[in-house]
Scaffold this active site. Sequence first.
Site, PDB file in Angstrom:
ATOM      1  N   ARG A 104      36.700  31.802  40.815  1.00  0.00           N
ATOM      2  CA  ARG A 104      36.846  32.604  42.373  1.00  0.00           C
ATOM      3  C   ARG A 104      35.074  32.153  42.415  1.00  0.00           C
ATOM      4  O   ARG A 104      34.185  32.083  43.745  1.00  0.00           O
ATOM      5  CB  ARG A 104      37.375  33.584  42.506  1.00  0.00           C
ATOM      6  CG  ARG A 104      38.010  33.973  42.194  1.00  0.00           C
ATOM      7  CD  ARG A 104      38.612  35.173  42.600  1.00  0.00           C
ATOM      8  NE  ARG A 104      38.627  35.620  40.899  1.00  0.00           N
ATOM      9  CZ  ARG A 104      38.493  36.720  41.100  1.00  0.00           C
ATOM     10  NH1 ARG A 104      38.690  37.653  41.881  1.00  0.00           N
ATOM     11  NH2 ARG A 104      38.203  37.368  39.408  1.00  0.00           N
TER      12      ARG A 104
ATOM     13  N   ASN B 246      42.259  35.812  43.378  1.00  0.00           N
ATOM     14  CA  ASN B 246      43.619  35.717  42.477  1.00  0.00           C
ATOM     15  C   ASN B 246      44.791  35.743  43.038  1.00  0.00           C
ATOM     16  O   ASN B 246      44.884  36.999  43.594  1.00  0.00           O
ATOM     17  CB  ASN B 246      43.083  36.057  40.829  1.00  0.00           C
ATOM     18  CG  ASN B 246      42.310  35.839  40.054  1.00  0.00           C
ATOM     19  OD1 ASN B 246      41.224  34.575  40.261  1.00  0.00           O
ATOM     20  ND2 ASN B 246      41.365  36.097  39.621  1.00  0.00           N
TER      21      ASN B 246
END
Length: 119
Positions: free
Chosen positions: A44, A62
């Site tokens: 990320r 996520n």
Amino acid sequence: MNKSLLFPRLSLYILLWKTVTMSTEQLLSVDYEVYGRVQGVFFRKYTQSEGKKLGLVGWVKNTSAGTVEGQLQGPATKVRQMQEWLKTTGSPQSRIIKADFSNEKEIENVEFKDFKVVH
């Protein structure tokens, strides 16, 4: 015409032309989901960094299924570069199996101010 004025004026015209042509590039929005070893490997963070580097906006998070998903918005050429990055590069420790893209559409304006990691 004075030659000393020609080159600065030419530079100004080129700069203006680039500004006009860049601002007329089509904006795209696309959703994505990346599969593989993409959680616990700073995926990320790297996605956010790459998106910002390309001048894109959107988000990344996520999922409970072990994937990473999000949305990209920005100039079409930059969105395509980011899609390729999501398919092939990712974070250094990630192992990408595949990246799916959906809901691609042309947009008039971006809907986000920056590129965020969502929790």
